[in-house]
Design a protein around this motif. Structure first.
Motif, PDB file in Angstrom:
ATOM      1  N   PHE A  14      17.531  -0.392 -74.716  1.00 20.86           N
ATOM      2  CA  PHE A  14      16.748  -0.073 -75.907  1.00 20.86           C
ATOM      3  C   PHE A  14      16.014   1.264 -75.782  1.00 20.86           C
ATOM      4  O   PHE A  14      15.351   1.700 -76.718  1.00 20.86           O
ATOM      5  CB  PHE A  14      15.748  -1.193 -76.191  1.00 20.86           C
ATOM      6  CG  PHE A  14      16.389  -2.544 -76.226  1.00 20.86           C
ATOM      7  CD1 PHE A  14      17.264  -2.894 -77.240  1.00 20.86           C
ATOM      8  CD2 PHE A  14      16.151  -3.468 -75.214  1.00 20.86           C
ATOM      9  CE1 PHE A  14      17.877  -4.125 -77.264  1.00 20.86           C
ATOM     10  CE2 PHE A  14      16.767  -4.710 -75.230  1.00 20.86           C
ATOM     11  CZ  PHE A  14      17.630  -5.043 -76.255  1.00 20.86           C
ATOM     12  N   TYR A  31       8.119  -1.872 -78.719  1.00 17.44           N
ATOM     13  CA  TYR A  31       9.511  -1.763 -79.152  1.00 17.44           C
ATOM     14  C   TYR A  31      10.497  -2.436 -78.194  1.00 17.44           C
ATOM     15  O   TYR A  31      11.696  -2.411 -78.420  1.00 17.44           O
ATOM     16  CB  TYR A  31       9.900  -0.288 -79.329  1.00 17.44           C
ATOM     17  CG  TYR A  31       9.160   0.373 -80.477  1.00 17.44           C
ATOM     18  CD1 TYR A  31       9.586   0.208 -81.785  1.00 17.44           C
ATOM     19  CD2 TYR A  31       8.014   1.123 -80.242  1.00 17.44           C
ATOM     20  CE1 TYR A  31       8.895   0.790 -82.836  1.00 17.44           C
ATOM     21  CE2 TYR A  31       7.310   1.705 -81.280  1.00 17.44           C
ATOM     22  CZ  TYR A  31       7.762   1.538 -82.584  1.00 17.44           C
ATOM     23  OH  TYR A  31       7.075   2.108 -83.622  1.00 17.44           O
ATOM     24  N   CYS A  32       9.988  -3.032 -77.119  1.00 18.56           N
ATOM     25  CA  CYS A  32      10.852  -3.726 -76.157  1.00 18.56           C
ATOM     26  C   CYS A  32      11.352  -5.044 -76.742  1.00 18.56           C
ATOM     27  O   CYS A  32      10.584  -5.811 -77.317  1.00 18.56           O
ATOM     28  CB  CYS A  32      10.073  -3.997 -74.865  1.00 18.56           C
ATOM     29  SG  CYS A  32      10.963  -4.997 -73.673  1.00 18.56           S
ATOM     30  N   PHE A  33      12.656  -5.306 -76.578  1.00 21.31           N
ATOM     31  CA  PHE A  33      13.259  -6.544 -77.063  1.00 21.31           C
ATOM     32  C   PHE A  33      13.334  -7.613 -75.977  1.00 21.31           C
ATOM     33  O   PHE A  33      13.910  -8.673 -76.191  1.00 21.31           O
ATOM     34  CB  PHE A  33      14.662  -6.278 -77.604  1.00 21.31           C
ATOM     35  CG  PHE A  33      14.673  -5.812 -79.041  1.00 21.31           C
ATOM     36  CD1 PHE A  33      14.853  -6.710 -80.084  1.00 21.31           C
ATOM     37  CD2 PHE A  33      14.480  -4.481 -79.344  1.00 21.31           C
ATOM     38  CE1 PHE A  33      14.846  -6.282 -81.399  1.00 21.31           C
ATOM     39  CE2 PHE A  33      14.472  -4.035 -80.655  1.00 21.31           C
ATOM     40  CZ  PHE A  33      14.658  -4.941 -81.695  1.00 21.31           C
ATOM     41  N   TYR A  56      10.827  -8.136 -81.466  1.00 26.54           N
ATOM     42  CA  TYR A  56      11.920  -9.056 -81.784  1.00 26.54           C
ATOM     43  C   TYR A  56      11.452 -10.218 -82.667  1.00 26.54           C
ATOM     44  O   TYR A  56      12.231 -10.803 -83.418  1.00 26.54           O
ATOM     45  CB  TYR A  56      12.561  -9.590 -80.505  1.00 26.54           C
ATOM     46  CG  TYR A  56      11.844 -10.776 -79.900  1.00 26.54           C
ATOM     47  CD1 TYR A  56      12.264 -12.079 -80.158  1.00 26.54           C
ATOM     48  CD2 TYR A  56      10.738 -10.606 -79.087  1.00 26.54           C
ATOM     49  CE1 TYR A  56      11.608 -13.169 -79.621  1.00 26.54           C
ATOM     50  CE2 TYR A  56      10.080 -11.681 -78.542  1.00 26.54           C
ATOM     51  CZ  TYR A  56      10.518 -12.958 -78.814  1.00 26.54           C
ATOM     52  OH  TYR A  56       9.856 -14.030 -78.280  1.00 26.54           O
ATOM     53  N   ALA A  64      17.123 -12.466 -80.353  1.00 27.78           N
ATOM     54  CA  ALA A  64      16.703 -11.588 -79.270  1.00 27.78           C
ATOM     55  C   ALA A  64      16.093 -12.373 -78.113  1.00 27.78           C
ATOM     56  O   ALA A  64      16.117 -13.600 -78.086  1.00 27.78           O
ATOM     57  CB  ALA A  64      15.711 -10.552 -79.798  1.00 27.78           C
ATOM     58  N   ALA A  68       8.493  -9.383 -74.813  1.00 29.20           N
ATOM     59  CA  ALA A  68       8.549  -8.019 -74.287  1.00 29.20           C
ATOM     60  C   ALA A  68       8.382  -8.026 -72.770  1.00 29.20           C
ATOM     61  O   ALA A  68       7.756  -8.920 -72.208  1.00 29.20           O
ATOM     62  CB  ALA A  68       7.463  -7.166 -74.934  1.00 29.20           C
ATOM     63  N   GLY A 194      24.388  -6.855 -79.204  1.00 32.12           N
ATOM     64  CA  GLY A 194      23.287  -7.076 -80.127  1.00 32.12           C
ATOM     65  C   GLY A 194      23.658  -6.710 -81.548  1.00 32.12           C
ATOM     66  O   GLY A 194      23.319  -7.414 -82.501  1.00 32.12           O
TER      67      GLY A 194
END
Length: 214
Positions: A14, A31-33, A56, A64, A68, A194
Motif C-alpha cells: 500500500f 492509510y494502512c490496510f 479499511y 481487508a 492498521a 485486492g
C-alpha cells in the motif's frame, strides 16, 4: 529497529511506510490496510496489528485486514515539538539516548570500549544487522548469550523465535528479500488480489441491488 534500508518499506503493498529525517521507519496508520506484510518481512517481527482501526473500516471492512499496523516512530509527534522521545525520558535506568545516528554510534563504540575492561568481549547490536539500523544496543555480554537466555526464559524455538514485544537478538538474522522469494511474490501479488476482490464485491453488490429492485 528503524533499518537504514527497511525491507518493509520496499514491500508494503500500500506504500504507506516511510523513513523520516530523524531515521525513524514510520507506518501511516491512517492509510494502512493492515496487510501485515511489514511484520512478515521484518527480521524482528516488530510491526503489529491494531484491530478495529484503519481506513479499511470505511472502504472494505469485510474484505481487508483486521486493522492498521503499528510500530515505534521514535515519538515523531514529540520530536516535531523539539521534545525527547518518551522512552528516553521515562527509562528508569537512563539507559536510552536519542540523537544523530553517527553521534550515537560513536557513543556506543566508546561505551563498548569502556565496558570491555577485564571482561571478555563487548558487543554492539544493530550497527550491521540487516544492513544496519538506527537503534544500537551495547552490552558487555555477547548477544548469543542474551538470545540463549531469551530462548530459555520465553521458550523460544526455531519455529517460534520470539513473542510480540520481545525482539530476538540473533546475530544471524534472516533477510526475507534475499531468502524468501515465495513471500516476496505474495507481497507483490497482494494489491492485484485486492483489486480483484474489490471488483467481485462491487459486482455482487450491483447484482443484489438489481434483484431487490425487481
Amino acid at each position: 529497529m528503524h533499518c537504514d534500508d527497511p525491507t518493509c518499506q520496499k514491500l508494503c503493498p500500500f506504500g504507506v511506510i516511510s523513513k523520516d529525517s530523524n531515521g525513524a521507519v514510520k507506518i501511516d496508520d491512517e492509510y494502512c490496510f493492515g496487510g501485515a506484510k511489514c511484520r512478515d518481512v521484518c527480521p524482528w517481527g516488530i510491526p503489529q496489528r491494531q484491530a478495529g482501526v484503519g481506513i479499511y473500516l470505511k472502504i472494505a471492512p469485510k474484505l481487508a485486514g483486521g486493522g492498521a499496523m503499528y510500530k515505534c516512530d521514535s515519538c515523531a509527534d514529540l520530536l516535531a515539538k523539539n521534545q525527547k522521545p518518551a522512552c528516553e525520558v521515562q527509562c528508569p535506568k537512563k539507559a536510552i539516548i536519542f540523537g544523530d545516528r553517527e553521534e550515537i554510534l560513536t557513543k556506543a563504540k566508546a561505551l563498548a570500549k569502556a565496558y570491555k575492561g577485564d571482561k571478555e568481549g563487548t558487543y554492539i547490536y544493530g550497527d550491521t544487522q540487516n544492513g544496519g539500523t538506527s537503534t544500537f544496543y551495547v552490552s558487555p555480554v555477547s548477544f548469543e548469550q542474551i538470545q540463549e537466555s531469551l530462548n530459555q526464559k520465553h521458550n523460544f524455538t526455531q519455529e517460534q523465535p520470539q513473542k510480540m514485544g520481545i525482539p530476538h537478538m540473533n546475530l544471524a538474522i534472516k533477510n526475507f528479500v534475499s531468502e524468501d522469494s515465495a513471500l516476496i511474490k505474495s507481497v507483490l501479488l497482494a494489491p492485484v488480489a485486492g483489486v480483484i476482490a474489490g471488483g467481485i464485491a462491487v459486482a455482487m453488490a450491483n447484482r443484489t441491488d438489481k434483484k431487490e429492485r425487481k
